[in-house]
Motif scaffolding. Structure first.
Motif, short mmCIF file in Angstrom:
data_model
loop_
_atom_site.label_atom_id
_atom_site.label_comp_id
_atom_site.label_asym_id
_atom_site.label_seq_id
_atom_site.Cartn_x
_atom_site.Cartn_y
_atom_site.Cartn_z
N GLU A 37 0.81 -1.21 0.00
CA GLU A 37 0.00 0.00 0.00
C GLU A 37 0.85 1.26 0.00
O GLU A 37 0.34 2.36 -0.23
N LEU A 38 2.15 1.13 0.29
CA LEU A 38 3.02 2.30 0.32
C LEU A 38 3.07 2.98 -1.04
O LEU A 38 3.10 2.32 -2.08
N LYS A 39 3.11 4.28 -1.00
CA LYS A 39 3.34 5.03 -2.22
C LYS A 39 4.84 5.24 -2.41
O LYS A 39 5.57 5.42 -1.44
N ASN A 40 5.28 5.16 -3.62
CA ASN A 40 6.70 5.32 -3.94
C ASN A 40 7.60 4.39 -3.11
O ASN A 40 8.54 4.83 -2.46
N PRO A 41 7.30 3.08 -3.09
CA PRO A 41 8.09 2.17 -2.25
C PRO A 41 9.52 2.03 -2.78
O PRO A 41 9.78 2.09 -3.98
N LYS A 42 10.44 1.85 -1.83
CA LYS A 42 11.85 1.64 -2.16
C LYS A 42 12.39 0.51 -1.29
O LYS A 42 12.05 0.39 -0.12
N CYS A 43 13.24 -0.31 -1.90
CA CYS A 43 13.96 -1.33 -1.13
C CYS A 43 14.95 -0.61 -0.22
O CYS A 43 15.74 0.22 -0.66
N LYS A 44 14.91 -0.91 1.06
CA LYS A 44 15.77 -0.22 2.02
C LYS A 44 17.23 -0.58 1.81
O LYS A 44 18.13 0.18 2.19
N MET A 45 17.49 -1.71 1.18
CA MET A 45 18.87 -2.17 1.01
C MET A 45 19.54 -1.53 -0.20
O MET A 45 20.71 -1.16 -0.14
N CYS A 46 18.83 -1.42 -1.31
CA CYS A 46 19.49 -0.95 -2.53
C CYS A 46 18.79 0.26 -3.16
O CYS A 46 19.27 0.79 -4.17
N SER A 47 17.67 0.68 -2.57
CA SER A 47 16.90 1.85 -3.03
C SER A 47 16.22 1.64 -4.37
O SER A 47 15.65 2.58 -4.94
N ASP A 48 16.25 0.42 -4.91
CA ASP A 48 15.50 0.15 -6.14
C ASP A 48 14.00 0.09 -5.84
O ASP A 48 13.58 -0.18 -4.70
N THR A 49 13.21 0.31 -6.87
CA THR A 49 11.75 0.20 -6.72
C THR A 49 11.35 -1.26 -6.88
O THR A 49 11.58 -1.87 -7.94
N PRO A 50 10.76 -1.87 -5.84
CA PRO A 50 10.38 -3.29 -5.94
C PRO A 50 9.13 -3.46 -6.79
O PRO A 50 8.37 -2.52 -7.03
N THR A 51 8.93 -4.71 -7.23
CA THR A 51 7.73 -5.05 -7.99
C THR A 51 6.81 -5.90 -7.12
O THR A 51 7.23 -6.44 -6.09
N ILE A 52 5.56 -6.04 -7.56
CA ILE A 52 4.59 -6.81 -6.78
C ILE A 52 4.49 -8.22 -7.34
O ILE A 52 4.32 -8.42 -8.55
N ARG A 53 4.62 -9.19 -6.45
CA ARG A 53 4.42 -10.60 -6.81
C ARG A 53 3.43 -11.21 -5.82
O ARG A 53 3.23 -10.69 -4.73
N THR A 54 2.84 -12.35 -6.19
CA THR A 54 1.88 -13.01 -5.31
C THR A 54 2.52 -14.21 -4.62
O THR A 54 3.43 -14.86 -5.16
N SER A 55 2.03 -14.51 -3.41
CA SER A 55 2.50 -15.64 -2.64
C SER A 55 1.42 -16.02 -1.64
O SER A 55 0.74 -15.15 -1.10
N GLU A 56 1.22 -17.32 -1.40
CA GLU A 56 0.20 -17.77 -0.46
C GLU A 56 0.77 -17.81 0.95
O GLU A 56 1.86 -18.33 1.19
N HIS A 57 0.00 -17.24 1.91
CA HIS A 57 0.48 -17.16 3.29
C HIS A 57 -0.63 -17.51 4.26
O HIS A 57 -1.81 -17.62 3.90
N LEU A 58 -0.21 -17.70 5.53
CA LEU A 58 -1.14 -18.02 6.61
C LEU A 58 -1.39 -16.78 7.46
O LEU A 58 -0.46 -16.05 7.78
N PHE A 59 -2.66 -16.60 7.84
CA PHE A 59 -3.05 -15.46 8.66
C PHE A 59 -3.72 -15.96 9.92
O PHE A 59 -4.45 -16.96 9.90
N VAL A 60 -3.51 -15.27 11.03
CA VAL A 60 -4.31 -15.52 12.22
C VAL A 60 -5.49 -14.56 12.15
O VAL A 60 -5.34 -13.36 11.92
N ASP A 61 -6.69 -15.10 12.31
CA ASP A 61 -7.91 -14.31 12.15
C ASP A 61 -8.21 -13.58 13.46
O ASP A 61 -8.95 -14.08 14.31
N LEU A 62 -7.64 -12.41 13.61
CA LEU A 62 -7.81 -11.63 14.83
C LEU A 62 -9.26 -11.20 15.03
O LEU A 62 -9.70 -10.99 16.17
N SER A 63 -10.01 -11.05 13.96
CA SER A 63 -11.40 -10.61 14.10
C SER A 63 -12.22 -11.63 14.89
O SER A 63 -13.10 -11.26 15.68
N LYS A 64 -11.93 -12.93 14.71
CA LYS A 64 -12.64 -13.97 15.46
C LYS A 64 -12.24 -13.98 16.93
O LYS A 64 -13.02 -14.34 17.80
N LEU A 65 -10.98 -13.58 17.19
CA LEU A 65 -10.46 -13.60 18.56
C LEU A 65 -10.72 -12.30 19.31
O LEU A 65 -10.45 -12.21 20.51
N GLU A 66 -11.26 -11.31 18.63
CA GLU A 66 -11.44 -9.99 19.24
C GLU A 66 -12.32 -10.02 20.49
O GLU A 66 -11.97 -9.37 21.50
#
Length: 885
Positions: free
Chosen positions: A419-448
Motif C-alpha cells: 500500500e506504500l506510495k513510492n516504495p523503495k527497497c531499504k537495502m538498494c533503493s530500487d523500486t520493488p515489484t509486486i508478486r503473489t505468494s500464499e500465506h497463513l493469517f491468524v484471524d484476529l477478528s474472530k479472537l477480538e
C-alpha cells in the motif's frame, strides 16, 4: 512560538527570561502541582531542569557557560532555592519576620558579599548573564515583599536595575500576569513540604514553642508524629529471603513475571534502547525484591528475520555467527549497566521452535488460521521478497514520507507494504515489484471478543502507561483484521504445515514467544510461570512502537490456543529518547551506544541515574550532556552524596565510627514524619511504575537530611554542654539511619552505589523497604571508613565526550578523502570496497536520501577511476543492472 502552561513559578520565569535574552522564541513550558517541570526548546529538545534549559539557550547563542557560572547554577539548586521557598511557602499574603529564617538571611548575605567582592558580576547594561538569570529570578518573589526592604541594600539596588530590563519585565508579565508574588503562591503552597525550614535548636530550646515550630504543626499532623515515633522505637527491620534458582511461583505469595522487549540482535543498543526496555524493567524487578515479592525477570536477544540475514551478508558470515557475535555484545553491555536479569537468553533455540510450533498447531486446530494469496514486494536486484521493515515509502494514510512497510511512525497505523506510495527497497533503493505468494493469517477478528474481555480486566492493572492504553484502544476501535504470520524467508522458525514448509514465521508472531522459550531454557517448569494466570502477574516493558504486538497480536494468539496462558496484566511503554539535537545514528557516529558508555570515565550508576531521570514517560525526551553534568554535580554530588558523606564522616570522626545513642524530640519526629511521607509516596509511585518522577522522593529525603544537619550543626553542639552533646548524638544517629534508608531506596536505580553505601555502613543489605523509617542502625553499631560516593564532572571532560559523539557538525558521518596514486589499482580496489560498504551501511541505517546519493556518486566515481586504470570502459548503471561489454 511560545506556549506557557501550568503554575507560575520562578523556574518558568528564568527559562522565559533566558529565551528573551538570547532571542530563542520557540519554547513550550508546562508543569502541574507536584509534577516535574517540562521545558521544550528550539527543535523540541526537552529539559526537566530549568537551569539546564537556561544553559542550553545561552550556549546556542555562543555564550560560554564557564566554571564560575556552573558554581552559581549548583548553589542556586542546592541552597538558595530551598531557602527562598521556605519563606515564600509560609508567607501567604502576610508579612513574616525575615529574622526567623536564618538560612535565608545567610544565603542573601552570601549573595550581597559576592556582588561586593566581584565574585558575582552584575552588569546589566548590556546583557543579563546566565548566572544572573538563574539567581535573580529565584529571589524575585522575595523582593516583592516589604519585609525585605532595607535589609540588603546592595541586592535591592541591583535587583531594581535587573527588574527594569525590558526582557525581565516581559518575562515577568508573561509568567505572573502582572500579579507579582501572589501569582507564585500556588506553586510554593503545592511544594511547601520541600521548603520546610526551622530555626537551629539545642536540647534546651527544643521544647520552647516558637512561631516557626507552630507553623510546622500545620505541615505535620499529630497522627504522623505518633506513627513516626512508633516506627522509630520499634527497630523493626525486615530482610529479604535467600534467592534460590530456578525461581518458581509460590502459593500464597505475590508472583511477578517481568519481561522487557527482546532487543534485536543485529546491532549495538544505544542509550534510548537501554532506557526503553531493559533498564526500566530492571528498576522495577529490583524494587519488587525489596518489597519481598517473588519475581522473575526474563529477557534475551531476538535473532530471527531479514535484518539478521542482511547483516550477515554485509559482514560475510552466517546468520548464526552474527547472532553469536551480537548476543555476546548485548550481554556485555547489559552486564556493565548492572541489568539484573534472572536469565538472558536468545530466540534461536530448540525450545523456541517447539513452543512456537505448538502454539501454531493449537491455532490451526481451533480454526483460527486462514490462507490467503497476498501481493508482496519483490526486489529484483536483491533477488528476494522484502520483509515489511525493509521497504520504505510514503504512508497511504497520512502521507508521511518515511513510513515502514509494516507501520507508520507518524500516524501509528498498521499498513501493508504494497500500500506504500513510492516504495523503495531499504537495502538498494530500487523500486520493488509486486508478486503473489500464499500465506497463513491468524484471524484476529474472530479472537477480538476474547481479547476485549481479557483486556477489560488487564486495564485495571496500575502498570499500564497512558500511551500503551491509547494505542491498544485505537487498534480495537478500528476493528481487528486477519494478520499474516508467515514470511518468504530462510532465517527463522520453520512453518510445519504442509505446503508452507518453505516459509518461516513472521517476527511479530515468533518473537514474543521468545519470552516463553527463554523461560523454558531457564527452567523445565516454565509453564508454572506462563500457564498460571491466577497466581502470576505479568509486566511488559517496551518502547511505544512495540505496544500493539504485545497488547493485541501476541495475547490474541495465546488466547486462541484455549490453553491457560498468562496474559499481560501491566504494559508499560516509553516514548523515545533522542540524542542532543537529533537522533541516535550508528552510521553517522551520532550518540552514545552501550559500548561507548563503558569506555568513558563515568561509572555505570551515573549513567543509570541520568537515563532514569530522563526516562521518556509522557513524551519524547533528549539526552543532553549539559544536563548530564548539572544533574551529577547538583543532585548527586551536592545533594545525595554530600548528605551521606558528611553524615558518616561525622560518625567516624566524632564518635570513632560508632553510632551514638539518640534521644529524639518533637523536631526530630517532624523530620521523620516528612521522610515517611516521601517513603509512602515512593512506594505508591513505584507501584504505578512512575519510575522517573520517583527519583525526586529519594533526592527530597537527602535534601531534608542536609537541611536537618545544617539547622542543628552537630559539629558545634558536640563542643558544648552535656545537653548539647546529647543533642549532637541524636542528630548524628538520625542522619546515619537516614543514610541507611537511602541505601535501600536508591538500590533499584543505582545498585552499585547502594552496595557502596551499605559497605560503608557495615550492613549486609537485603533489607526490605520499611513502611516507615525505623532504627536500622542501633546504638553502638560500628561503621566502616566512609568515602565520597560521587565525583565532580568537569566541564572540559563533558565537552570532550560531547564532541566525540556528535558525529560531524552537519550530522553526517565523516568520510575520509580518497587519495590514490596513478597506477595503484590495488589501493583503489580497496577504496571501492570500503565505499561500497559505507553505502550499504547508510541504506541499512535509513540515512537521508541526499546523503546516500552523495556517497553513491563517490562510489561510481571510484569505480570509473578503477576501470580507466585497468584500461577498461567505465561501468554504466541503468535500471539497477550492470551493462555488460
Amino acid at each position: 512560538m511560545m506556549e506557557i502552561n501550568g503554575q507560575p513559578s520562578p523556574e518558568k520565569l528564568k527559562v522565559l527570561l533566558a529565551c528573551f535574552e538570547t532571542g530563542l522564541h520557540k519554547i513550550k513550558v508546562n508543569s502541574k502541582p507536584g509534577s516535574a517541570l517540562s521545558v521544550k526548546l528550539d527543535n523540541e529538545i526537552e529539559f526537566t531542569s530549568s537551569n539546564a534549559a537556561v544553559r542550553y539557550t545561552y550556549e546556542t547563542q555562543g555564550v560560554k557557560v564557564d566554571t564560575d557560572t556552573l558554581h552559581w547554577f549548583e548553589w542556586e539548586v542546592t541552597t538558595l532555592r530551598k531557602h527562598v521557598g521556605s519563606y515564600c511557602s509560609l508567607s501567604d499574603k502576610k508579612i513574616l519576620n525575615i529574622n526567623e529564617f536564618p538560612n535565608l538571611i545567610s544565603s542573601l548575605q552570601y549573595l550581597e558579599n559576592s556582588i561586593n567582592s566581584g565574585k558575582l558580576e552584575c552588569d546589566f547594561s548590556n546583557k543579563i548573564s546566565a548566572a544572573n538569570c538563574v539567581v535573580f529570578c529565584t529571589i524575585s518573589p522575595l523582593f516583592c515583599d516589604p519585609a525585605i526592604d532595607g535589609v540588603f541594600p546592595v541586592l535591592r539596588k541591583h535587583f531594581d536595575i535587573f527588574m527594569n530590563r525590558g526582557s525581565f519585565r516581559s518575562a515577568w508579565k508573561e509568567v505572573t500576569g502582572g500579579e507579582g508574588r501572589v501569582a507564585f503562591q500556588a506553586y510554593f503552597a503545592a511544594t511547601k513540604t520541600q521548603w520546610k525550614e526551622t530555626k537551629p535548636t539545642n536540647s534546651t530550646e527544643a521544647s520552647k514553642p516558637t512561631e516557626q515550630n507552630n507553623s510546622s504543626k500545620d505541615v505535620v499532623s499529630k497522627e504522623e508524629i505518633e506513627t513516626a515515633k512508633k516506627s522509630w522505637d520499634s527497630c523493626n527491620v525486615k530482610t529479604t529471603k535467600p534467592r534460590v534458582h530456578p525461581v518458581l511461583p509460590k502459593e500464597g505469595e505475590k508472583n511477578i513475571l517481568i519481561t522487557s522487549a527482546l532487543p534485536y540482535v543485529n546491532n549495538v543498543p544505544h542509550l534510548g534502547n537501554i532506557i526503553g526496555c531493559v533498564l526500566s524493567a530492571d528498576v522495577f524487578s529490583r524494587y519488587c525484591r525489596l518489597r519481598g515479592w517473588n519475581v522473575l525477570y526474563i529477557c534475551g536477544t531476538d535473532e530471527y528475520g531479514t535484518a539478521t540475514e542482511t547483516k550477515a551478508a554485509q559482514e560475510g558470515v552466517t546468520p548464526k555467527e552474527i547472532c553469536d557475535k551480537y548476543h555476546k555484545i548485548h550481554s556485555e553491555v547489559y552486564e556493565w549497566f548492572s541489568i539484573g536479569f534472572d536469565y538472558f537468553g536468545r530466540t534461536t533455540t530448540e525450545c523456541q521452535t517447539t513452543i512456537a510450533q505448538d502454539i501454531f498447531w493449537h491455532l490451526h486446530r481451533n480454526n483460527h488460521l486462514i490462507k490467503q494469496t497476498v501481493e508482496q514486494l519483490y526486489c529484483g536486484r536483491c533477488e528476494r521478497f522484502l520483509a515489511d521493515r525493509f521497504v520504505e515509502g510514503t504512508c497511504p494514510l497520512c502521507a508521511f514520507e518515511d513510513a515502514r512497510g509494516d507501520q507508520c511512525d507518524k500516524c501509528g497505523k498498521l499498513i501493508n507494504a504494497v500500500e506504500l506510495k513510492n516504495p523503495k527497497c531499504k537495502m538498494c533503493s530500487d523500486t520493488p515489484t509486486i508478486r503473489t505468494s500464499e500465506h497463513l493469517f491468524v484471524d484476529l477478528s474472530k479472537l477480538e471478543p476474547k481479547l476485549r474481555s481479557c483486556l477489560q480486566d488487564s486495564f485495571k492493572g496500575e502498570g499500564w502507561s497512558n500511551n500503551a492504553k491509547t494505542i491498544t484502544e485505537t487498534w480495537l476501535r478500528d476493528g481487528l483484521k486477519p494478520r499474516c504470520i508467515t514470511r518468504d524467508l530462510k532465517w527463522g522458525t520453520p512453518v510445519p504445515l504442509e505446503g508452507f514448509t518453505d516459509k518461516v514465521f513472521y517476527v511479530w508472531f515468533d518473537a514474543p514467544i521468545g519470552y516463553l522459550s527463554i523461560t523454558a531454557n531457564y527452567t523445565d517448569e516454565w509453564e508454572l510461570w506462563w500457564k498460571n494466570p491466577k497466581n502470576v502477574q505479568l509486566y511488559n516493558f517496551m518502547a511505544k512502537d512495540n505496544v500493539p504486538f504485545h497488547s493485541v497480536v501476541f495475547p490474541s494468539c495465546l488466547l486462541g490456543t484455549d490453553d491457560e496462558y498468562t496474559i499481560v496484566n501491566h504494559l508499560n511503554a516509553t516514548e523515545y529518547l533522542n540524542y542532543e539535537e537529533g537522533k541516535f545514528s550508528k552510521s553517522r557516529g551520532v550518540g552514545v551506544f552501550g559500548d561507548h558508555a563503558s569506555k568513558t570515565n563515568i561509572d555505570s550508576d551515573i549513567w543509570r541515574f541520568y537515563l532514569l531521570s530522563m526516562r521518556p514517560e509522557g513524551q519524547d525526551t533528549h539526552f543532553s550532556w549539559s544536563d548530564f553534568l548539572l544533574k551529577n554535580n547538583s543532585e548527586l554530588l551536592n545533594n545525595l552524596g554530600n548528605f551521606i558523606n558528611r553524615s558518616l564522616k561525622f560518625v567516624s570522626n566524632a564518635y570513632g565510627g560508632v553510632v551514638p545513642d539518640p534521644v529524639v524530640n518533637n523536631t526530630d519526629l517532624e523530620l521523620l514524619a516528612l521522610v515517611n511521607r516521601e517513603l509512602r509516596d515512593y512506594v505508591t509511585d513505584m507501584d504505578k511504575l512512575k519510575i522517573r518522577d520517583n527519583l525526586r522522593r529519594i533526592l527530597s529525603i537527602s535534601r531534608l537530611g542536609n537541611q536537618y544537619l545544617q539547622e542543628n550543626q552537630p559539629w558545634k553542639l558536640i563542643k558544648g554542654s552535656n545537653d548539647d552533646k546529647s543533642r549532637a548524638s541524636t542528630v548524628t544517629s538520625i542522619a546515619a539511619n537516614l543514610s541507611s534508608l537511602l541505601s535501600i531506596l536508591i538500590h533499584p536505580y543505582m545498585p552499585q552505589t547502594s552496595s557502596n553505601i551499605q559497605d560503608q555502613l557495615n550492613i549486609q543489605g537485603g533489607y526490605l523497604i520499611p513502611d516507615a523509617i525505623t532504627r536500622m542502625l542501633s546504638s553502638g553499631h560500628k561503621i566502616n571508613k566512609p568515602s565520597p560516593l560521587f565525583r565532580k564532572l568537569e566541564e572540559s571532560e563533558i565537552e570532550e565526550y560531547k564532541a566525540k559523539y556528535r558525529g560531524r557538525e552537519d550530522g553526517k558521518k565523516e568520510v575520509p578523502k580518497v587519495e590514490v596514486e596513478v597506477g595503484d589499482s590495488k589501493g583503489l580496489e580497496e577504496e571501492v570496497v570500503k565505499q561500497g560498504n559505507l553505502v550499504r551501511e547508510l541504506k541499512t541505517a535509513k540515512a537521508e536520501k541526499l546523503e546516500i546519493e552523495r556517497e553513491v556518486s563517490k562510489l561510481l566515481e571510484l569505480k570509473k577511476k578503477l576501470s580507466l586504470l585497468k584500461g577498461e570502459e567505465p561501468v554504466q548503471k541503468k535500471k539497477g543492472k550492470k551493462k555488460k561489454k
